[in-house]
Write a protein that holds these residues in place. Structure first.
Motif, PDB file in Angstrom:
ATOM      1  N   HIS A  24      43.151  40.504  39.925  1.00  0.00           N
ATOM      2  CA  HIS A  24      42.778  41.260  38.732  1.00  0.00           C
ATOM      3  C   HIS A  24      42.208  42.634  39.040  1.00  0.00           C
ATOM      4  O   HIS A  24      41.901  43.390  38.126  1.00  0.00           O
ATOM      5  CB  HIS A  24      41.777  40.459  37.899  1.00  0.00           C
ATOM      6  CG  HIS A  24      42.359  39.214  37.327  1.00  0.00           C
ATOM      7  ND1 HIS A  24      41.588  38.208  36.819  1.00  0.00           N
ATOM      8  CD2 HIS A  24      43.629  38.796  37.187  1.00  0.00           C
ATOM      9  CE1 HIS A  24      42.353  37.230  36.383  1.00  0.00           C
ATOM     10  NE2 HIS A  24      43.598  37.562  36.606  1.00  0.00           N
ATOM     11  N   SER A  25      42.098  42.991  40.312  1.00  0.00           N
ATOM     12  CA  SER A  25      41.493  44.284  40.653  1.00  0.00           C
ATOM     13  C   SER A  25      42.338  45.455  40.153  1.00  0.00           C
ATOM     14  O   SER A  25      41.793  46.460  39.697  1.00  0.00           O
ATOM     15  CB  SER A  25      41.261  44.387  42.161  1.00  0.00           C
ATOM     16  OG  SER A  25      42.487  44.342  42.867  1.00  0.00           O
ATOM     17  N   ALA A  28      41.726  45.688  36.474  1.00  0.00           N
ATOM     18  CA  ALA A  28      40.394  46.230  36.217  1.00  0.00           C
ATOM     19  C   ALA A  28      40.388  47.744  36.365  1.00  0.00           C
ATOM     20  O   ALA A  28      39.730  48.449  35.585  1.00  0.00           O
ATOM     21  CB  ALA A  28      39.376  45.602  37.162  1.00  0.00           C
ATOM     22  N   GLN A  29      41.134  48.259  37.317  1.00  0.00           N
ATOM     23  CA  GLN A  29      41.222  49.710  37.507  1.00  0.00           C
ATOM     24  C   GLN A  29      41.855  50.390  36.305  1.00  0.00           C
ATOM     25  O   GLN A  29      41.564  51.544  36.018  1.00  0.00           O
ATOM     26  CB  GLN A  29      42.027  50.039  38.764  1.00  0.00           C
ATOM     27  CG  GLN A  29      41.336  49.677  40.047  1.00  0.00           C
ATOM     28  CD  GLN A  29      42.239  49.870  41.257  1.00  0.00           C
ATOM     29  OE1 GLN A  29      43.353  50.353  41.148  1.00  0.00           O
ATOM     30  NE2 GLN A  29      41.742  49.484  42.415  1.00  0.00           N
ATOM     31  N   GLN A  30      42.714  49.669  35.591  1.00  0.00           N
ATOM     32  CA  GLN A  30      43.359  50.247  34.417  1.00  0.00           C
ATOM     33  C   GLN A  30      42.452  50.246  33.201  1.00  0.00           C
ATOM     34  O   GLN A  30      42.501  51.161  32.395  1.00  0.00           O
ATOM     35  CB  GLN A  30      44.654  49.486  34.090  1.00  0.00           C
ATOM     36  CG  GLN A  30      45.739  49.669  35.113  1.00  0.00           C
ATOM     37  CD  GLN A  30      46.986  48.894  34.747  1.00  0.00           C
ATOM     38  OE1 GLN A  30      47.205  48.530  33.603  1.00  0.00           O
ATOM     39  NE2 GLN A  30      47.820  48.631  35.735  1.00  0.00           N
ATOM     40  N   VAL A  31      41.632  49.222  33.049  1.00  0.00           N
ATOM     41  CA  VAL A  31      40.827  49.118  31.824  1.00  0.00           C
ATOM     42  C   VAL A  31      39.389  49.592  31.972  1.00  0.00           C
ATOM     43  O   VAL A  31      38.788  50.010  30.983  1.00  0.00           O
ATOM     44  CB  VAL A  31      40.836  47.685  31.235  1.00  0.00           C
ATOM     45  CG1 VAL A  31      42.211  47.302  30.761  1.00  0.00           C
ATOM     46  CG2 VAL A  31      40.297  46.682  32.214  1.00  0.00           C
ATOM     47  N   ASN A  32      38.826  49.528  33.159  1.00  0.00           N
ATOM     48  CA  ASN A  32      37.419  49.916  33.326  1.00  0.00           C
ATOM     49  C   ASN A  32      37.122  51.354  32.899  1.00  0.00           C
ATOM     50  O   ASN A  32      36.070  51.602  32.308  1.00  0.00           O
ATOM     51  CB  ASN A  32      36.945  49.659  34.750  1.00  0.00           C
ATOM     52  CG  ASN A  32      36.704  48.186  35.010  1.00  0.00           C
ATOM     53  OD1 ASN A  32      36.592  47.396  34.090  1.00  0.00           O
ATOM     54  ND2 ASN A  32      36.640  47.826  36.278  1.00  0.00           N
ATOM     55  N   PRO A  33      38.004  52.314  33.167  1.00  0.00           N
ATOM     56  CA  PRO A  33      37.676  53.686  32.764  1.00  0.00           C
ATOM     57  C   PRO A  33      37.911  53.991  31.277  1.00  0.00           C
ATOM     58  O   PRO A  33      37.600  55.083  30.817  1.00  0.00           O
ATOM     59  CB  PRO A  33      38.587  54.555  33.634  1.00  0.00           C
ATOM     60  CG  PRO A  33      39.620  53.676  34.207  1.00  0.00           C
ATOM     61  CD  PRO A  33      39.162  52.264  34.055  1.00  0.00           C
ATOM     62  N   THR A  35      37.489  54.286  27.269  1.00  0.00           N
ATOM     63  CA  THR A  35      36.292  54.623  26.492  1.00  0.00           C
ATOM     64  C   THR A  35      36.068  53.692  25.303  1.00  0.00           C
ATOM     65  O   THR A  35      35.128  53.897  24.543  1.00  0.00           O
ATOM     66  CB  THR A  35      36.375  56.068  25.965  1.00  0.00           C
ATOM     67  OG1 THR A  35      37.534  56.195  25.138  1.00  0.00           O
ATOM     68  CG2 THR A  35      36.441  57.063  27.105  1.00  0.00           C
ATOM     69  N   HIS A  38      33.303  47.178  23.411  1.00  0.00           N
ATOM     70  CA  HIS A  38      33.630  45.751  23.305  1.00  0.00           C
ATOM     71  C   HIS A  38      34.120  45.429  21.900  1.00  0.00           C
ATOM     72  O   HIS A  38      35.075  44.677  21.727  1.00  0.00           O
ATOM     73  CB  HIS A  38      32.404  44.891  23.646  1.00  0.00           C
ATOM     74  CG  HIS A  38      31.983  45.028  25.062  1.00  0.00           C
ATOM     75  ND1 HIS A  38      30.768  45.556  25.418  1.00  0.00           N
ATOM     76  CD2 HIS A  38      32.608  44.730  26.219  1.00  0.00           C
ATOM     77  CE1 HIS A  38      30.663  45.562  26.723  1.00  0.00           C
ATOM     78  NE2 HIS A  38      31.769  45.065  27.240  1.00  0.00           N
ATOM     79  N   GLU A  70      45.292  54.048  25.066  1.00  0.00           N
ATOM     80  CA  GLU A  70      44.258  53.114  25.532  1.00  0.00           C
ATOM     81  C   GLU A  70      44.445  51.727  24.923  1.00  0.00           C
ATOM     82  O   GLU A  70      44.287  50.717  25.595  1.00  0.00           O
ATOM     83  CB  GLU A  70      42.861  53.641  25.202  1.00  0.00           C
ATOM     84  CG  GLU A  70      42.407  54.760  26.102  1.00  0.00           C
ATOM     85  CD  GLU A  70      40.947  55.126  25.916  1.00  0.00           C
ATOM     86  OE1 GLU A  70      40.341  54.747  24.888  1.00  0.00           O
ATOM     87  OE2 GLU A  70      40.401  55.797  26.814  1.00  0.00           O
TER      88      GLU A  70
END
Length: 89
Positions: A24-25, A28-33, A35, A38, A70
């Motif tokens: 999932h890393s 995670a790189q796609q969604v963590n940044p 804006t 939740h 997004e």
């Protein structure tokens, strides 16, 4: 082959590799940044689930076509996760 098509194929291959590895890393790189909050994600997924269960394809298509980049990213990652959990042994 155009650069856009090559890039999409690389993304698609990356998704397939991620599905196979259950890593999932990359996701995670796609969604963590992003804006979005939740609340935004919960609302998006609720709309997605409700509209996808209806028989009105035009309504779903109109909704989906008007999503932001997004929002599309969130849904793609959601579908990858869902696919992994649906096919667990």
């Amino acid at each position: 082959m155009s650069d856009a098509i090559q890039k999409q194929q690389q993304i698609d291959q990356g998704v397939m590799d991620t599905l196979k590895e259950r890593d999932h890393s990359v996701l995670a790189q796609q969604v963590n940044p992003l804006t979005c909050t939740h609340h935004d994600i919960i609302e998006l997924l609720a709309q997605y689930m409700a509209l996808s269960e209806q028989d009105n394809d035009d309504l779903f298509d109109h909704w989906f076509d008007n999503l932001t980049k997004e929002q599309h990213t969130v849904l793609k990652v959601f579908e990858v996760y869902r696919g992994q959990y649906e096919h667990q042994n």
